[in-house]
Design a protein around this motif. Structure first.
Motif, PDB file in Angstrom:
ATOM      1  N   ARG A  50       0.814  -1.201   0.000  1.00 12.27           N
ATOM      2  CA  ARG A  50       0.000   0.000   0.000  1.00 12.27           C
ATOM      3  C   ARG A  50       0.855   1.263   0.000  1.00 12.27           C
ATOM      4  NH1 ARG A  50      -5.021  -1.200   4.220  1.00 12.27           N
ATOM      5  NH2 ARG A  50      -6.012  -2.853   2.969  1.00 12.27           N
ATOM      6  N   GLN A  51       1.967   1.242   0.716  1.00 10.85           N
ATOM      7  CA  GLN A  51       2.843   2.410   0.737  1.00 10.85           C
ATOM      8  C   GLN A  51       3.474   2.656  -0.628  1.00 10.85           C
ATOM      9  OE1 GLN A  51       5.396   1.292   4.001  1.00 10.85           O
ATOM     10  NE2 GLN A  51       4.309   2.605   5.439  1.00 10.85           N
ATOM     11  N   VAL A  52       3.850   1.584  -1.306  1.00  7.88           N
ATOM     12  CA  VAL A  52       4.439   1.724  -2.639  1.00  7.88           C
ATOM     13  C   VAL A  52       3.408   2.297  -3.618  1.00  7.88           C
ATOM     14  CG1 VAL A  52       5.425   0.477  -4.600  1.00  7.88           C
ATOM     15  CG2 VAL A  52       6.093  -0.129  -2.275  1.00  7.88           C
ATOM     16  N   VAL A  53       2.183   1.778  -3.564  1.00  3.59           N
ATOM     17  CA  VAL A  53       1.131   2.280  -4.442  1.00  3.59           C
ATOM     18  C   VAL A  53       0.813   3.737  -4.118  1.00  3.59           C
ATOM     19  CG1 VAL A  53      -1.299   2.033  -5.105  1.00  3.59           C
ATOM     20  CG2 VAL A  53       0.141   0.003  -4.863  1.00  3.59           C
ATOM     21  N   ALA A  54       0.756   4.067  -2.818  1.00  4.54           N
ATOM     22  CA  ALA A  54       0.484   5.449  -2.414  1.00  4.54           C
ATOM     23  C   ALA A  54       1.555   6.384  -2.934  1.00  4.54           C
ATOM     24  CB  ALA A  54       0.392   5.541  -0.892  1.00  4.54           C
ATOM     25  N   TRP A  55       2.809   5.955  -2.862  1.00  6.17           N
ATOM     26  CA  TRP A  55       3.928   6.764  -3.391  1.00  6.17           C
ATOM     27  C   TRP A  55       3.779   6.934  -4.901  1.00  6.17           C
ATOM     28  CZ3 TRP A  55       8.151   5.385  -6.620  1.00  6.17           C
ATOM     29  CH2 TRP A  55       9.185   6.322  -6.662  1.00  6.17           C
ATOM     30  N   GLY A  56       3.454   5.865  -5.605  1.00  7.07           N
ATOM     31  CA  GLY A  56       3.305   5.942  -7.056  1.00  7.07           C
ATOM     32  C   GLY A  56       2.133   6.795  -7.498  1.00  7.07           C
ATOM     33  N   LEU A  57       1.088   6.875  -6.671  1.00  4.28           N
ATOM     34  CA  LEU A  57      -0.066   7.692  -7.033  1.00  4.28           C
ATOM     35  C   LEU A  57       0.287   9.176  -7.101  1.00  4.28           C
ATOM     36  CD1 LEU A  57      -2.987   5.989  -5.066  1.00  4.28           C
ATOM     37  CD2 LEU A  57      -2.701   6.115  -7.550  1.00  4.28           C
ATOM     38  N   TRP A  58       1.301   9.614  -6.361  1.00  3.47           N
ATOM     39  CA  TRP A  58       1.728  11.014  -6.497  1.00  3.47           C
ATOM     40  C   TRP A  58       2.232  11.258  -7.909  1.00  3.47           C
ATOM     41  CZ3 TRP A  58       5.667  14.252  -7.805  1.00  3.47           C
ATOM     42  CH2 TRP A  58       5.605  15.567  -7.341  1.00  3.47           C
ATOM     43  N   ASP A  59       3.004  10.309  -8.458  1.00  3.19           N
ATOM     44  CA  ASP A  59       3.471  10.424  -9.842  1.00  3.19           C
ATOM     45  C   ASP A  59       2.277  10.460 -10.797  1.00  3.19           C
ATOM     46  OD1 ASP A  59       6.023  10.790 -10.941  1.00  3.19           O
ATOM     47  OD2 ASP A  59       6.737   8.904 -10.122  1.00  3.19           O
ATOM     48  N   PHE A 192       7.888   1.527 -11.383  1.00  4.89           N
ATOM     49  CA  PHE A 192       6.453   1.612 -11.138  1.00  4.89           C
ATOM     50  C   PHE A 192       6.017   3.075 -11.035  1.00  4.89           C
ATOM     51  CE2 PHE A 192       3.197   1.948  -7.701  1.00  4.89           C
ATOM     52  CZ  PHE A 192       2.131   1.426  -8.404  1.00  4.89           C
ATOM     53  N   GLY A 193       6.810   3.905 -10.333  1.00  3.94           N
ATOM     54  CA  GLY A 193       6.478   5.319 -10.209  1.00  3.94           C
ATOM     55  C   GLY A 193       6.472   6.030 -11.549  1.00  3.94           C
ATOM     56  N   TRP A 194       7.515   5.794 -12.345  1.00  5.01           N
ATOM     57  CA  TRP A 194       7.575   6.427 -13.669  1.00  5.01           C
ATOM     58  C   TRP A 194       6.390   5.997 -14.532  1.00  5.01           C
ATOM     59  CZ3 TRP A 194       9.899  10.510 -15.348  1.00  5.01           C
ATOM     60  CH2 TRP A 194      11.098  10.924 -14.769  1.00  5.01           C
ATOM     61  N   ALA A 195       6.078   4.696 -14.488  1.00  6.12           N
ATOM     62  CA  ALA A 195       4.952   4.199 -15.291  1.00  6.12           C
ATOM     63  C   ALA A 195       3.640   4.833 -14.855  1.00  6.12           C
ATOM     64  CB  ALA A 195       4.868   2.675 -15.176  1.00  6.12           C
ATOM     65  N   MET A 196       3.457   4.994 -13.548  1.00  9.79           N
ATOM     66  CA  MET A 196       2.246   5.644 -13.055  1.00  9.79           C
ATOM     67  C   MET A 196       2.139   7.065 -13.593  1.00  9.79           C
ATOM     68  SD  MET A 196       0.342   3.693 -11.106  1.00  9.79           S
ATOM     69  CE  MET A 196      -0.478   4.599  -9.799  1.00  9.79           C
ATOM     70  N   ALA A 240      -7.469  19.692 -13.485  1.00 11.65           N
ATOM     71  CA  ALA A 240      -6.101  19.238 -13.250  1.00 11.65           C
ATOM     72  C   ALA A 240      -5.689  19.467 -11.795  1.00 11.65           C
ATOM     73  CB  ALA A 240      -5.139  19.960 -14.196  1.00 11.65           C
ATOM     74  N   ALA A 241      -6.099  20.605 -11.224  1.00 15.46           N
ATOM     75  CA  ALA A 241      -5.774  20.897  -9.832  1.00 15.46           C
ATOM     76  C   ALA A 241      -6.429  19.880  -8.895  1.00 15.46           C
ATOM     77  CB  ALA A 241      -6.231  22.314  -9.474  1.00 15.46           C
ATOM     78  N   VAL A 242      -7.696  19.587  -9.133  1.00 11.33           N
ATOM     79  CA  VAL A 242      -8.410  18.618  -8.299  1.00 11.33           C
ATOM     80  C   VAL A 242      -7.787  17.233  -8.447  1.00 11.33           C
ATOM     81  CG1 VAL A 242     -10.625  17.470  -7.931  1.00 11.33           C
ATOM     82  CG2 VAL A 242     -10.553  19.934  -8.363  1.00 11.33           C
ATOM     83  N   TRP A 243      -7.447  16.862  -9.670  1.00 18.16           N
ATOM     84  CA  TRP A 243      -6.820  15.566  -9.966  1.00 18.16           C
ATOM     85  C   TRP A 243      -5.532  15.416  -9.161  1.00 18.16           C
ATOM     86  CZ3 TRP A 243      -7.976  11.687 -13.780  1.00 18.16           C
ATOM     87  CH2 TRP A 243      -6.940  10.799 -14.066  1.00 18.16           C
ATOM     88  N   PHE A 244      -4.654  16.405  -9.222  1.00 17.70           N
ATOM     89  CA  PHE A 244      -3.381  16.346  -8.504  1.00 17.70           C
ATOM     90  C   PHE A 244      -3.623  16.258  -7.000  1.00 17.70           C
ATOM     91  CE2 PHE A 244       1.105  18.469  -8.272  1.00 17.70           C
ATOM     92  CZ  PHE A 244       1.624  17.290  -7.770  1.00 17.70           C
ATOM     93  N   ALA A 245      -4.532  17.069  -6.491  1.00 18.73           N
ATOM     94  CA  ALA A 245      -4.794  17.094  -5.049  1.00 18.73           C
ATOM     95  C   ALA A 245      -5.266  15.734  -4.551  1.00 18.73           C
ATOM     96  CB  ALA A 245      -5.831  18.167  -4.731  1.00 18.73           C
ATOM     97  N   ILE A 246      -6.174  15.112  -5.278  1.00 17.20           N
ATOM     98  CA  ILE A 246      -6.740  13.826  -4.842  1.00 17.20           C
ATOM     99  C   ILE A 246      -5.661  12.744  -4.792  1.00 17.20           C
ATOM    100  CG2 ILE A 246      -8.278  11.948  -5.534  1.00 17.20           C
ATOM    101  CD1 ILE A 246     -10.228  14.086  -6.552  1.00 17.20           C
ATOM    102  N   PHE A 247      -4.865  12.652  -5.858  1.00 18.71           N
ATOM    103  CA  PHE A 247      -3.894  11.561  -5.929  1.00 18.71           C
ATOM    104  C   PHE A 247      -2.609  11.842  -5.145  1.00 18.71           C
ATOM    105  CE2 PHE A 247      -6.517  10.758  -9.733  1.00 18.71           C
ATOM    106  CZ  PHE A 247      -6.895   9.458  -9.434  1.00 18.71           C
ATOM    107  N   ALA A 248      -2.460  13.052  -4.618  1.00 25.65           N
ATOM    108  CA  ALA A 248      -1.313  13.357  -3.763  1.00 25.65           C
ATOM    109  C   ALA A 248      -1.573  12.992  -2.308  1.00 25.65           C
ATOM    110  CB  ALA A 248      -0.967  14.845  -3.858  1.00 25.65           C
ATOM    111  N   ILE A 249      -2.816  12.816  -1.935  1.00 21.91           N
ATOM    112  CA  ILE A 249      -3.161  12.568  -0.534  1.00 21.91           C
ATOM    113  C   ILE A 249      -2.648  11.222  -0.024  1.00 21.91           C
ATOM    114  CG2 ILE A 249      -5.096  12.174   1.041  1.00 21.91           C
ATOM    115  CD1 ILE A 249      -6.610  14.368  -0.477  1.00 21.91           C
ATOM    116  N   PRO A 250      -2.755  10.115  -0.795  1.00 18.08           N
ATOM    117  CA  PRO A 250      -2.344   8.813  -0.244  1.00 18.08           C
ATOM    118  C   PRO A 250      -0.914   8.762   0.277  1.00 18.08           C
ATOM    119  CG  PRO A 250      -3.649   8.483  -2.223  1.00 18.08           C
ATOM    120  CD  PRO A 250      -3.406   9.955  -2.109  1.00 18.08           C
ATOM    121  N   VAL A 251       0.049   9.337  -0.429  1.00 17.91           N
ATOM    122  CA  VAL A 251       1.438   9.266   0.039  1.00 17.91           C
ATOM    123  C   VAL A 251       1.604  10.002   1.360  1.00 17.91           C
ATOM    124  CG1 VAL A 251       2.264  11.334  -1.191  1.00 17.91           C
ATOM    125  CG2 VAL A 251       3.854   9.474  -0.683  1.00 17.91           C
ATOM    126  N   LEU A 252       0.828  11.048   1.576  1.00 21.32           N
ATOM    127  CA  LEU A 252       0.916  11.809   2.822  1.00 21.32           C
ATOM    128  C   LEU A 252       0.294  11.050   3.993  1.00 21.32           C
ATOM    129  CD1 LEU A 252      -0.059  15.329   1.417  1.00 21.32           C
ATOM    130  CD2 LEU A 252       2.239  14.363   1.713  1.00 21.32           C
TER     131      LEU A 252
END
Length: 473
Positions: A50-59, A192-196, A240-252
């Protein structure tokens, strides 16, 4: 997801964890330190899936700024619509170039010391959160940039400021790579991060195109938004702003904050000016202790500029040289991102098995060969074949460059080193555009510009051959 099956599972973590006091770390003697640097807690430990996926979701989410705002949509809107009737002799495109040039200078100056300070204060995740949502704020404010030249300056300021903050956010994000991987799977995690990032850009671009841009007349996309005042494009910026905000939350939420490492004496108390003295001291000590890191920063700056040139001039060459229609360029861009993502995922496995240097060198050699072939072939079909083959090796080179630096960076200095990584990349970012333009002018043909890109890749390859590969763990 196939990659995740090979990451460390939660049930396996205790058995396979590399504890900080047990991890054999190369000694990095620095001034003011009389003992070997030991990795702080959170470095070199296995992460859950889950941590790896959360990190990749920021990308995945960050593609909203890179692909939509900076490259394909908002920057084009500024030059083609907002600044179309700009009075004076200086065009909107020129102002855009100057504003991004200033942004690049600020990134080069600020990235190393900000990364250094994030490390020293043990506030890497905090910095990522603040910088990410500051970028989101700039993106959301772009909604107020109407289709009139009076709003050009607001758009340029927001785009330049967003570029600086976004690049600075990438420093703690890249530095987290060690926190969500082990030496055994760092290549796969980076790939995985780059691919995401590639897949996220594809998904959002298609959503924006068909939802807000496609079609003719005063109403665009399947949402039927009006083009009056540029509303459809302004809504793209908001999405785009909403998209970035949503997918940046998991890594935090999922990746814990890194404790203060206490490996850089004085860095946590240094003021802004003093931080540069600390940076210079650390670079001097790094040069004495392990020059390889410095050599790699230089070599990677060279070949990364060549990689950037491939995407920068790909669309120009597709239309002007190989006869691909303007409408099909977007389709090629989508295909190119898919191929690059698949390349990054596949190469991550080889990175872990044979090391990042071999992956990077193989990718660069393949790109040089394909680039030479492209100078000789013609027609849309040949560009689709060899253009996509070229993109296949871009993702692996980018991903393994990140793991190479992560593997050789002294523990606790990841933010500082990835700050320098951003700075050195900016320092030579003129090479590909300059050589592309030079050869295109020299031979009076855009096709000849490919030679300039091949030369930059070749210089980067030559520099990399002189850098010792990371030790195998």
């Amino acid at each position: 997801m196939q990659l995740s099956a090979h990451l460390v599972l939660p049930s396996e973590r205790d058995a396979r964890r590399v504890r900080p006091h047990e991890h054999p770390v190369r000694s990095h003697r620095l001034a003011d330190m009389s003992t070997d640097v030991r990795p702080p807690a959170g470095i070199g430990e296995a992460a859950t899936r889950r941590q790896v996926v959360a990190w990749g979701l920021w990308d995945w989410g960050s593609a909203a700024f890179n692909a939509v705002i900076l490259t394909f949509v908002f920057s084009v809107y500024l030059t083609d619509a907002v600044g179309e009737d700009l009075p004076g002799s200086i065009s909107a495109s020129t102002w855009l170039g100057w504003s991004l040039g200033i942004a690049g200078f600020l990134i080069a100056v600020l990235a190393p010391v900000t990364g250094q300070r994030f490390d020293a204060a043990g506030r890497r995740k905090w910095a990522l959160g603040v910088l990410t949502f500051a970028t989101v704020g700039c993106m959301a404010a772009m909604f107020f940039v109407r289709d009139s030249y009076q709003y050009l300056w607001l758009g340029l300021v927001l785009l330049a400021a967003g570029s600086v903050i976004f690049e600075l956010a990438g420093v703690p994000y890249n530095a987290m790579l060690r926190q969500v991987s082990t030496p055994a799977n760092i290549g796969r995690v980076s790939g995985f991060g780059w691919a995401m990032g590639y897949f996220g850009g594809i998904a959002l671009l298609l959503l924006c195109y068909f939802g807000f841009i496609a079609g003719d007349g005063d109403n665009r996309g399947f949402l039927g938004l009006t083009t009056d005042g540029g509303l459809n494009i302004r809504m793209v910026a908001l999405l785009a702003a909403v998209w970035f905000a949503i997918f940046a939350i998991p890594v935090l939420l999922k990746v814990p904050e890194l404790p203060r490492p206490h490996v850089d004496p004085g860095a946590d108390k240094a003021g802004f000016v003093e931080s540069y003295r600390v940076l210079w001291r650390d670079l001097h000590d790094l040069w004495v202790a392990d020059r390889r890191t410095v050599y790699f920063l230089v070599a990677s700056a060279l070949f990364r500029d060549g990689l950037a040139g491939v995407f920068t001039f790909g669309a120009v060459l597709a239309v002007n040289v190989y006869g691909i229609s303007a409408g099909d360029v977007l389709l090629f861009g989508v295909a190119a991102n898919v191929v690059s993502a698949l390349g990054a995922l596949t190469a991550g496995r080889f990175d872990d098995r044979i090391g990042p240097k071999t992956v990077i060198m193989t990718s660069l050699i393949a790109m040089i060969v394909v680039g030479v072939v492209l100078t000789a072939v013609s027609g849309p079909a040949m560009f689709w074949i060899f253009g996509l083959l070229l993109c296949l090796f871009v993702g692996p080179a980018q991903s393994s460059a990140r793991t190479f630096l992560a593997r050789i960076t002294p523990p606790g200095r990841e933010g500082q080193m990835f700050g320098l990584y951003a700075t050195t990349g900016r320092a030579v970012s003129f090479l590909s555009p300059t050589l592309f333009g030079l050869f295109a002018w020299w031979f009076a043909a855009d096709r000849a510009g490919i030679i300039g890109l091949v030369i930059v890749l070749g210089i980067g390859l030559a520099a990399l051959t002189m850098v010792k590969a990371p030790e195998r763990d």
